[in-house]
Scaffold this active site. Structure first.
Site, short mmCIF file in Angstrom:
data_model
loop_
_atom_site.label_atom_id
_atom_site.label_comp_id
_atom_site.label_asym_id
_atom_site.label_seq_id
_atom_site.Cartn_x
_atom_site.Cartn_y
_atom_site.Cartn_z
N LEU A 1 0.86 -1.20 0.00
CA LEU A 1 0.00 0.00 0.00
C LEU A 1 0.88 1.24 0.00
O LEU A 1 0.83 2.04 0.91
CB LEU A 1 -0.92 0.01 1.22
CG LEU A 1 -2.16 -0.87 1.16
CD1 LEU A 1 -2.94 -0.76 2.46
CD2 LEU A 1 -3.06 -0.48 -0.01
N HIS A 2 1.73 1.36 -1.02
CA HIS A 2 2.50 2.60 -1.09
C HIS A 2 1.66 3.61 -1.88
O HIS A 2 0.48 3.39 -2.10
CB HIS A 2 3.90 2.37 -1.64
CG HIS A 2 3.98 2.17 -3.11
ND1 HIS A 2 3.72 0.98 -3.69
CD2 HIS A 2 4.26 3.03 -4.10
CE1 HIS A 2 3.85 1.12 -5.00
NE2 HIS A 2 4.17 2.35 -5.28
N ALA A 3 2.26 4.72 -2.27
CA ALA A 3 1.48 5.88 -2.71
C ALA A 3 0.26 5.60 -3.60
O ALA A 3 -0.86 5.95 -3.24
CB ALA A 3 2.41 6.89 -3.37
#
Lengths: 156, 88
Positions: B16-18
């Site tokens: 769940l990065h940017a």
């Protein structure tokens, strides 16, 4: 854990009163700062700007709350490099909440540092999810103040 | 008012990065229910990108998805699907 962030943040890579017309111009000014402090090569600037803007085209990294975290991973970047810019007027960054951006943290990592890159982004987010901290950063008048605010926030 | 809580192993290849965080929040905001995520005791608002991003969720991370509201079940199904799918 967040204190590890300070390793990648240098007082000379902070822009206190960023003047920029738009997103691309803001990022360009920040990259110029990193060229001047020799964190990135002068000849690499164009490519880095292009990669960052390509990422922005996929979806703005201005994720709301007057903050933007433009980032990219590239072979020409050594380890992890960051630049922090504060804009008093605010910059149109196509932010998701349509608000102007006052704090920009630019993060560049070496292509191989995928894990560290994501971890650093998460640390930055953890620091910046505190709205009162963001307001204090916005009001900072000296580069040293920014570093000490971050150091203090890292201990929370 | 429904309440749903379940642990999920995130299978999304980028965690769940940017960008995935933004997509997660976009789905969460379609619903009226309150959405929270918990990782290692850190509980954050699932409707705020910066908060979701701050968890540093990578592929294979176990997180708890907590929803409360009239459309909690429906929201849970969609959010779980997003987290479990390997949507590179």
């Amino acid at each position: 854990m967040i204190s590890g962030l300070l390793k990648y943040m240098n007082e000379e890579d902070i822009i206190i009163n960023l003047k920029a017309r738009n997103k691309k111009n803001a990022i360009s000014v920040m990259l110029n700062c990193l060229v001047n402090t020799k964190r990135i090569g002068k000849n690499d600037k164009r490519l880095i700007l292009k990669v960052i803007m390509q990422r922005e085209d996929m979806g703005s990294t201005a994720i709301g709350g007057n903050i933007a975290l433009p980032h990219a991973r590239l072979d020409c970047v050594k380890d992890i490099v960051s630049c922090i810019a504060i804009s008093r007027e605010g910059i149109d960054f196509d932010s998701l909440d349509e608000e102007p951006v006052h704090i920009i943290v630019l993060l560049l990592s070496n292509q191989k540092e995928a894990g560290l890159h994501l971890k650093t982004l998460a640390y930055l987010a953890k620091m910046l999810r505190d709205k009162s901290f963001v307001r204090k950063l916005e009001a900072a008048k000296e580069k040293s103040e920014v570093i000490s605010l971050i150091a203090r926030q890292s201990n929370v | 008012m429904d309440k749903v809580e379940q642990e999920i192993v995130v299978n999304n290849i980028h965690g769940l990065h940017a960008r995935p965080a933004a997509l997660f929040v976009q789905i969460a905001n379609k619903f009226d229910s309150a959405v929270q995520l918990e990782k290692d005791g850190d509980i954050v608002d699932g409707k705020s990108i910066i908060a979701v991003l701050s968890l540093g969720v990578t592929k294979g991370t176990r997180i708890k998805l907590m929803l409360e509201g009239d459309d909690a079940n429906e929201a849970f199904m969609e959010l779980r699907k997003f987290l479990e799918e390997n949507n590179a």
